[in-house]
Design an enzyme around this catalytic site. Structure first.
Site, mmCIF file in Angstrom:
data_model
loop_
_atom_site.group_PDB
_atom_site.id
_atom_site.type_symbol
_atom_site.label_atom_id
_atom_site.label_comp_id
_atom_site.label_asym_id
_atom_site.label_seq_id
_atom_site.Cartn_x
_atom_site.Cartn_y
_atom_site.Cartn_z
ATOM 1 N N GLU A 4 19.479 53.628 -24.543
ATOM 2 C CA GLU A 4 20.117 53.478 -26.324
ATOM 3 C C GLU A 4 21.547 53.316 -26.442
ATOM 4 O O GLU A 4 22.154 53.894 -25.395
ATOM 5 C CB GLU A 4 19.559 55.081 -26.762
ATOM 6 C CG GLU A 4 18.511 55.192 -27.332
ATOM 7 C CD GLU A 4 17.534 56.588 -27.911
ATOM 8 O OE1 GLU A 4 16.870 56.491 -28.754
ATOM 9 O OE2 GLU A 4 18.799 57.314 -27.517
ATOM 10 N N CYS A 20 28.478 52.862 -29.238
ATOM 11 C CA CYS A 20 28.614 54.307 -28.171
ATOM 12 C C CYS A 20 27.593 53.556 -27.118
ATOM 13 O O CYS A 20 26.342 53.393 -27.399
ATOM 14 C CB CYS A 20 27.531 55.444 -28.623
ATOM 15 S SG CYS A 20 27.506 56.663 -27.566
ATOM 16 N N CYS A 50 20.112 60.613 -16.723
ATOM 17 C CA CYS A 50 21.026 61.430 -16.458
ATOM 18 C C CYS A 50 21.168 62.284 -15.309
ATOM 19 O O CYS A 50 19.960 63.002 -15.945
ATOM 20 C CB CYS A 50 22.870 61.701 -16.977
ATOM 21 S SG CYS A 50 23.814 62.639 -17.040
ATOM 22 N N CYS A 83 23.186 68.197 -18.019
ATOM 23 C CA CYS A 83 23.799 69.466 -19.008
ATOM 24 C C CYS A 83 22.872 69.981 -20.028
ATOM 25 O O CYS A 83 22.167 69.466 -20.640
ATOM 26 C CB CYS A 83 24.964 68.670 -19.914
ATOM 27 S SG CYS A 83 26.405 68.308 -18.736
ATOM 28 N N CYS A 86 22.181 68.759 -23.409
ATOM 29 C CA CYS A 86 22.110 67.109 -23.723
ATOM 30 C C CYS A 86 21.113 66.476 -23.473
ATOM 31 O O CYS A 86 20.261 67.273 -22.535
ATOM 32 C CB CYS A 86 23.232 66.522 -23.190
ATOM 33 S SG CYS A 86 23.473 65.043 -22.187
ATOM 34 N N GLY A 101 23.814 58.826 -19.401
ATOM 35 C CA GLY A 101 24.336 58.865 -18.375
ATOM 36 C C GLY A 101 26.122 58.877 -18.059
ATOM 37 O O GLY A 101 26.741 59.494 -19.070
ATOM 38 N N GLU A 102 26.526 59.535 -16.886
ATOM 39 C CA GLU A 102 27.267 60.144 -16.183
ATOM 40 C C GLU A 102 28.574 58.647 -15.624
ATOM 41 O O GLU A 102 27.724 57.736 -14.886
ATOM 42 C CB GLU A 102 27.202 60.690 -15.554
ATOM 43 C CG GLU A 102 28.625 60.984 -14.394
ATOM 44 C CD GLU A 102 30.325 61.487 -15.130
ATOM 45 O OE1 GLU A 102 30.807 60.628 -15.657
ATOM 46 O OE2 GLU A 102 30.295 62.470 -16.021
ATOM 47 N N SER A 148 34.228 58.702 -21.267
ATOM 48 C CA SER A 148 33.375 60.219 -21.268
ATOM 49 C C SER A 148 33.404 60.561 -19.921
ATOM 50 O O SER A 148 31.970 59.733 -19.294
ATOM 51 C CB SER A 148 32.912 60.424 -22.481
ATOM 52 O OG SER A 148 32.516 61.503 -23.005
ATOM 53 N N SER A 170 34.113 66.737 -21.449
ATOM 54 C CA SER A 170 32.688 66.717 -21.178
ATOM 55 C C SER A 170 33.001 68.493 -20.601
ATOM 56 O O SER A 170 32.986 68.669 -20.265
ATOM 57 C CB SER A 170 31.658 66.766 -20.729
ATOM 58 O OG SER A 170 31.498 65.476 -21.924
ATOM 59 N N LEU A 171 34.089 70.004 -21.607
ATOM 60 C CA LEU A 171 34.760 70.551 -20.725
ATOM 61 C C LEU A 171 33.633 72.292 -21.668
ATOM 62 O O LEU A 171 33.094 72.535 -20.753
ATOM 63 C CB LEU A 171 36.102 70.721 -21.531
ATOM 64 C CG LEU A 171 36.615 72.171 -20.775
ATOM 65 C CD1 LEU A 171 36.706 71.656 -19.718
ATOM 66 C CD2 LEU A 171 37.823 72.393 -21.079
ATOM 67 N N HIS A 172 33.573 72.030 -22.782
ATOM 68 C CA HIS A 172 32.244 72.863 -23.273
ATOM 69 C C HIS A 172 32.750 74.392 -22.741
ATOM 70 O O HIS A 172 31.620 75.112 -23.160
ATOM 71 C CB HIS A 172 31.049 72.414 -23.416
ATOM 72 C CG HIS A 172 30.940 71.293 -23.185
ATOM 73 N ND1 HIS A 172 30.992 70.605 -24.157
ATOM 74 C CD2 HIS A 172 30.734 69.800 -22.484
ATOM 75 C CE1 HIS A 172 31.086 68.553 -24.076
ATOM 76 N NE2 HIS A 172 30.510 68.739 -23.283
ATOM 77 N N ASN A 219 23.620 69.068 -31.683
ATOM 78 C CA ASN A 219 21.846 68.623 -32.581
ATOM 79 C C ASN A 219 21.499 68.867 -31.110
ATOM 80 O O ASN A 219 20.784 68.967 -30.243
ATOM 81 C CB ASN A 219 22.283 67.367 -32.029
ATOM 82 C CG ASN A 219 23.771 66.738 -33.410
ATOM 83 O OD1 ASN A 219 23.294 67.102 -34.340
ATOM 84 N ND2 ASN A 219 24.867 65.971 -32.233
ATOM 85 N N CYS A 271 26.085 62.376 -31.600
ATOM 86 C CA CYS A 271 26.093 63.216 -30.105
ATOM 87 C C CYS A 271 24.695 64.112 -28.985
ATOM 88 O O CYS A 271 24.748 65.243 -29.515
ATOM 89 C CB CYS A 271 27.432 63.701 -29.861
ATOM 90 S SG CYS A 271 28.141 64.536 -28.198
#
Length: 383
Positions: A92, A105, A112, A116, A119, A166-167, A198, A220-222, A299, A342
């Site tokens: 996508e 985006c 991926c 995470c 995600c 993906g990363e 990212s 992406s810390l989180h 989300n 996101c």
């Protein structure tokens, strides 16, 4: 006869391809402009190319976009496309219009492998890396579709964020030529400040990108500590926070912006407590990383077992960071009515990694009361 898809090449690669055909470099530049600036895929349309070159290209090359499986447009103007990348996989891409810019985006992998918890893509698992041409094709299609759709002659997409499926840094060899095409004045002419990669924290590749093709960086810390981040972002077990932040400092020497954006997905009762905000302040002060925080409303999707933080808690979290002198924004959610916000991009992936099974096991293990872990101060010599 196998033909080359010219979307696979940055300008240097296209020049090498043209040399093999016995053509000079300026022909590659002309061809590059036709493909990317004008959206041409029919060599016969490229009237300033020599007829002999057009005949060679007709038998050796093609400009092939990705088939569009679906297109959805949100009530806020966001558009999401599902592209077929073959063998049962689909990825996508999302266009987000704003008053002062148009952002695309872009996905870098079918699925991926990072996994995470918050995600949706990670829950789909991983199939394969995209090629350079498959990455660029998302921009190529979107830009020239949008010009027609919006009846505009000038460039529509001003910003690209490698924040889709993906990363990106785990697909480095395909990513860098794609970035160079995005930046090239003979193609899309995007500013390095307006192209963002990212990453969940692939430390060695952060260093390589700084040397090879520095663009804006989002991390992406989180979580503010390793114990919590190990659970939310499994890559942290290989590259813990201290190593990641030192890599960010090294990257800033080369980056077009003087700060790193830290993405922080707000998860109800997991990473959104006042103590977490205070830990983040201490963390960036300890390591001296120039940064801004982007707080992202989660989300929800059923498989995650997670909920969105209440808005008052998000705002209180942001206030703590801001009052400590850290630039902090709360991301406005866009396209959530078409699952384009996101963390919602999931596409359709033939998983080779048993992600659903592994994620379910992790979810059972992690359903426990939140424990706030203190930060252990380190020096660069310790990592």
């Amino acid at each position: 006869m196998t033909t080359a898809n010219l979307l696979e090449f940055d300008l240097e690669g296209l020049a090498a391809f043209c040399e093999k055909l016995g053509e000079k470099r300026f022909r590659a530049t002309q061809l590059f402009r036709w493909i990317h600036q004008r959206g041409a895929s029919d060599f016969a349309q490229m009237t300033d190319l020599a007829k002999s070159l057009r005949e060679k290209l007709a038998t050796t090359a093609r400009v092939e976009a990705l088939p569009v499986l679906t297109q959805h447009e949100s009530k806020d103007g966001t558009i999401k496309w599902l592209f077929d990348v073959g063998d049962g996989n689909a990825v996508e891409a999302v266009f987000i219009p704003e008053d002062d810019r148009g952002t695309l985006c872009v996905s870098s992998q079918a699925g991926c492998a990072v996994g995470c918890r918050f995600c949706s893509t990670g829950h789909q698992g991983f199939s394969r890396n995209l090629s350079t041409g498959e990455i660029v094709a998302q921009l190529w299609f979107a830009e020239h579709f949008l010009r027609k759709h919006l009846k505009r002659d000038e460039r529509v997409i001003s910003n690209v964020v490698m924040m889709g499926m993906g990363e990106p840094l785990q697909n480095y060899s395909a990513l860098v030529p794609a970035l160079r095409t995005m930046l090239d004045d003979n193609a899309y002419g995007l500013s390095r400040r307006r192209v963002t990669v990212s990453t969940s924290g692939v430390v060695p590749m952060i260093d390589r990108l700084g040397a090879d093709c520095p663009v804006a960086m989002a991390v992406s810390l989180h979580a503010p500590n390793d114990a919590l981040r190990d659970d939310l972002v499994p890559l942290n077990r290989k590259y813990p926070i201290a190593e990641l932040l030192e890599a960010c400092k090294r990257y800033l020497v080369h980056a077009p912006r003087d700060f790193i954006t830290f993405e922080y997905c707000m998860l109800d009762g997991v990473n959104d407590q006042p103590e977490h905000a205070r830990q983040l302040v201490e963390l960036v002060r300890t390591h001296g990383v120039s940064c801004k925080f982007n707080l992202i409303p989660f989300n929800p999707f059923p498989a995650s077992g997670l909920l969105r933080s209440p808005q008052p808690r998000v705002l209180a979290f942001a206030k703590t960071l801001s009052e400590a002198g850290l630039v902090t924004t709360v991301r406005k959610t866009r396209g959530d009515d078409i699952d384009a916000a996101c963390g919602q991009l999931a596409g359709d992936v033939k998983d080779r990694t048993r992600a659903a099974e592994r994620m379910a096991q992790r979810r059972v293990v992690s359903e426990r009361p939140v424990v706030l872990h203190p930060i252990r101060k380190t020096t660069p010599l310790e990592h």
